[in-house]
Design a protein around this motif. Structure first.
Motif, short mmCIF file in Angstrom:
data_model
loop_
_atom_site.label_atom_id
_atom_site.label_comp_id
_atom_site.label_asym_id
_atom_site.label_seq_id
_atom_site.Cartn_x
_atom_site.Cartn_y
_atom_site.Cartn_z
N ALA A 142 -4.20 -6.15 7.68
CA ALA A 142 -3.87 -6.25 6.26
C ALA A 142 -3.75 -4.85 5.64
CB ALA A 142 -4.93 -7.07 5.53
N ILE A 143 -4.66 -3.96 5.98
CA ILE A 143 -4.59 -2.58 5.49
C ILE A 143 -3.31 -1.92 5.99
CG2 ILE A 143 -5.61 -0.29 5.77
CD1 ILE A 143 -8.36 -1.62 5.64
N TRP A 144 -3.03 -2.11 7.25
CA TRP A 144 -1.80 -1.57 7.85
C TRP A 144 -0.57 -2.06 7.08
CZ3 TRP A 144 0.12 -3.33 13.35
CH2 TRP A 144 1.10 -2.44 13.82
N GLY A 145 -0.58 -3.36 6.76
CA GLY A 145 0.56 -3.94 6.04
C GLY A 145 0.73 -3.39 4.65
N LEU A 146 -0.37 -3.23 3.91
CA LEU A 146 -0.27 -2.75 2.54
C LEU A 146 -0.03 -1.25 2.47
CD1 LEU A 146 -1.15 -5.60 1.68
CD2 LEU A 146 -2.56 -4.52 -0.06
N GLU A 147 -0.61 -0.50 3.39
CA GLU A 147 -0.49 0.95 3.31
C GLU A 147 0.89 1.47 3.71
OE1 GLU A 147 -2.43 3.02 1.98
OE2 GLU A 147 -4.22 1.82 1.68
N SER A 148 1.48 0.89 4.74
CA SER A 148 2.76 1.44 5.23
C SER A 148 3.74 0.36 5.67
CB SER A 148 2.49 2.39 6.40
OG SER A 148 2.01 1.66 7.53
N ASN A 149 3.50 -0.88 5.28
CA ASN A 149 4.33 -2.00 5.74
C ASN A 149 4.45 -1.98 7.25
OD1 ASN A 149 5.84 -4.33 5.40
ND2 ASN A 149 7.77 -3.23 5.10
N TYR A 150 3.28 -1.90 7.89
CA TYR A 150 3.16 -1.92 9.35
C TYR A 150 3.88 -0.75 10.01
CZ TYR A 150 1.83 -6.60 7.95
OH TYR A 150 1.23 -7.66 7.31
N GLY A 151 3.76 0.42 9.38
CA GLY A 151 4.31 1.64 9.95
C GLY A 151 5.76 1.92 9.61
N GLU A 234 0.12 3.21 17.12
CA GLU A 234 -0.56 2.15 16.37
C GLU A 234 -2.05 2.08 16.69
OE1 GLU A 234 2.24 1.75 18.03
OE2 GLU A 234 3.77 0.98 16.62
N ALA A 235 -2.39 2.27 17.97
CA ALA A 235 -3.79 2.18 18.37
C ALA A 235 -4.64 3.23 17.64
CB ALA A 235 -3.92 2.35 19.89
N ASP A 236 -4.14 4.45 17.56
CA ASP A 236 -4.87 5.50 16.87
C ASP A 236 -4.98 5.20 15.38
OD1 ASP A 236 -5.00 6.73 19.31
OD2 ASP A 236 -3.87 8.52 18.74
N ALA A 237 -3.89 4.74 14.78
CA ALA A 237 -3.89 4.46 13.35
C ALA A 237 -4.88 3.35 13.00
CB ALA A 237 -2.49 4.08 12.89
N LEU A 238 -4.83 2.25 13.74
CA LEU A 238 -5.71 1.12 13.45
C LEU A 238 -7.17 1.44 13.76
CD1 LEU A 238 -3.38 -1.66 14.90
CD2 LEU A 238 -4.00 -1.38 12.49
N ALA A 239 -7.41 2.15 14.84
CA ALA A 239 -8.78 2.52 15.18
C ALA A 239 -9.34 3.51 14.16
CB ALA A 239 -8.83 3.12 16.59
N SER A 240 -8.50 4.38 13.64
CA SER A 240 -8.94 5.33 12.62
C SER A 240 -9.36 4.59 11.35
CB SER A 240 -7.83 6.33 12.31
OG SER A 240 -7.53 7.12 13.44
N ALA A 241 -8.59 3.60 10.96
CA ALA A 241 -8.97 2.79 9.80
C ALA A 241 -10.29 2.06 10.06
CB ALA A 241 -7.87 1.78 9.46
N ALA A 242 -10.44 1.56 11.27
CA ALA A 242 -11.69 0.87 11.62
C ALA A 242 -12.87 1.83 11.59
CB ALA A 242 -11.56 0.23 13.01
N ASN A 243 -12.67 3.03 12.09
CA ASN A 243 -13.74 4.03 12.08
C ASN A 243 -14.15 4.38 10.66
OD1 ASN A 243 -15.52 5.94 13.33
ND2 ASN A 243 -14.06 7.56 12.86
N TYR A 244 -13.16 4.48 9.78
CA TYR A 244 -13.46 4.77 8.37
C TYR A 244 -14.25 3.63 7.73
CZ TYR A 244 -12.91 6.34 3.59
OH TYR A 244 -13.17 6.74 2.31
N LEU A 245 -13.83 2.40 7.97
CA LEU A 245 -14.54 1.27 7.38
C LEU A 245 -15.96 1.16 7.94
CD1 LEU A 245 -11.76 -1.47 7.25
CD2 LEU A 245 -12.79 -0.27 5.33
N ARG A 246 -16.11 1.42 9.23
CA ARG A 246 -17.46 1.40 9.80
C ARG A 246 -18.35 2.44 9.12
NH1 ARG A 246 -18.73 2.68 16.08
NH2 ARG A 246 -17.96 4.74 15.40
N ALA A 247 -17.78 3.62 8.87
CA ALA A 247 -18.52 4.66 8.17
C ALA A 247 -18.78 4.28 6.71
CB ALA A 247 -17.78 5.98 8.24
N SER A 248 -18.01 3.31 6.21
CA SER A 248 -18.18 2.83 4.83
C SER A 248 -19.10 1.62 4.77
CB SER A 248 -16.81 2.47 4.24
OG SER A 248 -15.95 3.58 4.26
#
Length: 424
Positions: A142-151, A234-248
């Motif tokens: 969902a974040i991927w979709g809203l932030e960049s329309n899936y890249g 895509e793997a790096d982008a999605l994992a980076s978002a996950a890492n940020y949310l985990r830190a949040s």
């Protein structure tokens, strides 16, 4: 992203030591240049120096912080201020979309369909990311979709040029300069080329729209190729978002919240992000789920009540993971869109209560007028800036209580008319 403290990188610490007056790196609010900054730190003086004078001065600071001179020159080769960036930075839209229109666009049928396809196409990678970081794959997509329309819409402006423009002449030059230094660090590590470092006018980058300081602290090389590539991988982008949310402070397996129904005569002043109560306590106050069924009175998890469109619209109890999404983008509408879009991918996420679509939102001019009148009449709204923040909402509640109205803190045309009437 929003309001999550960002640790300055080593080079940024060096720069802060040698360049008094630069912004202390604090909050990566919306993960964009529009993030909130600490009062009193931002430089406010007019920039009388030419762009080349500013660039030469910044070059000295960057080299003192450890940036290679040849890299700096290569990154700034041919760079001139971008008038379109300055126009975007100075423009403040008069009208904003109401929450129901924002959600309609954010959760369009096309975005839902593409999201489901991406969930299927990247199922293996998403499963690995979910296992490593504990963040729900549906939220990430969902974040991927809203932030960049899936890249497909990452922005095509040079990040160096945009940030240099803002650092020289922008409203928050100190913050932009700190982001520019962080961008140079990224280039120096070799994660991306100068030509490949593109993004929005404000310097947000890649498929997950990270600003440079957020990238430096939370981007990850998930595919193990030695580069943290949030642009093409895509793997790096999605994992980076996950890492940020985990830190949040993301809580694995926990719900973001739910739509609820409030009883007649409910105290709407309880709808405030500063108030957290156990679900059992909300149940005692007569809050039910959206279908009118009792909440789990045994639950000890805490939740906050929000009314995105005031007491006439839907109500939601939101939990810790909703706040984690707010760290990514400090907008209730955004966080709600992410949460509901993630549910739509799974066949749910419908809102049962109607929106007050006949309620015309206040324009920016009207919001300024509202704050000015609240201030003039002693309700203390805080800064008169057209932004309906916590202080303004509290002032609105005080006025609503004085008028005998539901104290939901929501600004609308009726409230502004009441203020006008009080002064006449």
């Amino acid at each position: 992203m929003r309001n999550l403290p960002v640790r300055p990188s080593i080079l940024c610490r060096k720069l802060l030591a040698v360049a008094a007056g630069l912004l202390i790196l604090s909050a990566c609010g919306e993960n964009r240049l529009e993030a909130s900054v600490q009062p009193g730190i931002e430089r406010t003086e007019q920039h009388n120096e030419t762009f080349s004078q500013w660039r030469d001065d910044f070059r000295s600071q960057a080299l003192a912080a450890g940036i290679n001179g040849q890299l700096f020159d290569r990154a700034f080769h041919g760079v001139e201020p971008d008038p379109a960036v300055l126009k975007a930075d100075s423009s403040q839209p008069e009208f904003t979309r109401p929450v129901w229109e924002y959600l309609e666009g954010a959760m369009s049928s096309q975005r839902q369909a593409t999201g489901r396809m991406m969930l299927s196409r990247h199922a293996g990678i998403l499963q690995q990311i979910e296992a490593r970081y504990g963040v729900d794959r549906h939220i990430l997509v969902a974040i991927w979709g809203l932030e960049s329309n899936y890249g497909s819409n990452m922005g095509d402006r040079s990040v160096i040029r945009s940030l240099a423009t803002l650092a020289h002449q922008g409203r928050r030059s100190g913050f932009a300069q700190s982001q520019l230094l962080a961008a140079l660090e990224i280039l120096q590590r070799g994660d991306v080329s100068v030509d490949g470092m593109v993004g929005s006018w404000a310097g947000a980058m890649g498929q997950t729209q990270f600003i440079p300081t957020t990238y430096n602290d939370y981007a990850v090389d998930f595919d193990g190729n030695g580069k943290r590539d949030i642009w093409q991988t895509e793997a790096d982008a999605l994992a980076s978002a996950a890492n940020y949310l985990r830190a949040s402070n993301w809580q694995t397996g926990a719900r973001w919240g739910m739509e609820v129904r409030l009883r007649e005569g409910f105290d709407y002043a309880l709808a405030d992000m500063s108030i957290r109560k156990p679900m059992a306590e909300w149940a005692q106050l007569g809050v039910t789920d959206a279908r009118g069924q009792p909440l789990d009175s045994r639950s000890t998890s805490e939740a906050t009540l929000i009314l995105p469109a005031g007491h006439r619209g839907p109500a939601f109890l939101v939990k810790n993971n909703f706040r984690s999404i707010l760290r990514y983008n400090n907008s209730t509408s955004y966080a709600l869109a992410i949460a509901l879009l993630a549910e739509r991918f799974q066949g749910s996420g419908e809102i049962r209560a109607p929106w007050p679509t006949d309620d015309k939102p206040l324009s920016r001019t009207e919001r300024l007028e509202l704050q000015e009148r609240l201030e003039a009449q002693g309700f203390d709204p805080g800064s008169v800036d057209g932004i309906i923040g916590a202080n303004t909402r509290q002032a609105i509640r005080r006025l609503q209580i004085a008028l005998g109205w539901p104290a939901d803190g929501y600004p609308d045309q009726q409230l502004l008319k009441a203020l006008r009437h009080k002064e006449n």
